[in-house]
Design a protein around this motif. Structure first.
Motif, PDB file in Angstrom:
ATOM      1  N   CYS A   1     -23.067  26.371  14.695  1.00  0.00           N
ATOM      2  CA  CYS A   1     -24.759  26.533  14.790  1.00  0.00           C
ATOM      3  C   CYS A   1     -24.971  27.866  14.346  1.00  0.00           C
ATOM      4  N   VAL A   2     -26.434  27.755  14.335  1.00  0.00           N
ATOM      5  CA  VAL A   2     -26.999  29.254  13.809  1.00  0.00           C
ATOM      6  C   VAL A   2     -28.147  29.310  14.813  1.00  0.00           C
ATOM      7  N   THR A   3     -28.418  30.925  14.809  1.00  0.00           N
ATOM      8  CA  THR A   3     -29.770  31.154  15.737  1.00  0.00           C
ATOM      9  C   THR A   3     -30.609  32.061  15.034  1.00  0.00           C
ATOM     10  N   ALA A   4     -31.650  32.213  15.487  1.00  0.00           N
ATOM     11  CA  ALA A   4     -32.731  32.752  14.992  1.00  0.00           C
ATOM     12  C   ALA A   4     -32.592  34.393  15.008  1.00  0.00           C
ATOM     13  N   ASP A   5     -31.504  34.890  15.624  1.00  0.00           N
ATOM     14  CA  ASP A   5     -31.310  36.254  15.519  1.00  0.00           C
ATOM     15  C   ASP A   5     -30.055  36.490  14.592  1.00  0.00           C
ATOM     16  N   GLY A   6     -29.763  35.624  13.964  1.00  0.00           N
ATOM     17  CA  GLY A   6     -28.728  35.796  12.893  1.00  0.00           C
ATOM     18  C   GLY A   6     -27.146  35.611  13.161  1.00  0.00           C
ATOM     19  N   LEU A   7     -27.054  34.932  14.109  1.00  0.00           N
ATOM     20  CA  LEU A   7     -25.544  34.654  14.836  1.00  0.00           C
ATOM     21  C   LEU A   7     -25.241  33.361  14.301  1.00  0.00           C
ATOM     22  N   ILE A   8     -23.740  33.090  13.899  1.00  0.00           N
ATOM     23  CA  ILE A   8     -23.356  31.922  13.693  1.00  0.00           C
ATOM     24  C   ILE A   8     -21.988  31.803  14.258  1.00  0.00           C
ATOM     25  N   TYR A   9     -22.080  30.578  14.975  1.00  0.00           N
ATOM     26  CA  TYR A   9     -20.974  30.302  16.070  1.00  0.00           C
ATOM     27  C   TYR A   9     -20.322  28.785  15.362  1.00  0.00           C
TER      28      TYR A   9
END
Length: 64
Positions: free
Chosen positions: A21-29
């Protein structure tokens, strides 16, 4: 986890227990779905991420 929204989710090909998953603040999990354990966490500083996908064999992923 991030306080920003998750913008994209993808199951790892040939291993449906791994979720990317990726987030709107640039994190990738990369997360093991049944245990909830974070297997990998990466950050794209100052880069909101909107989509992500694995290669066909699941060995690589790309985001945008």
């Amino acid at each position: 986890m991030s306080e920003f929204p998750i913008t994209c989710l993808r199951w790892k090909p040939h291993n449906k227990t791994i979720l990317l998953c990726v987030t709107a603040d640039g994190l990738i999990y990369e997360i093991h779905s049944s245990s909830g354990k974070i297997l990998q966490k990466l950050e794209e500083k100052n880069n909101p991420l909107m989509c992500v996908d694995y290669s066909n064999d699941g060995s690589l992923f790309a985001n945008r």
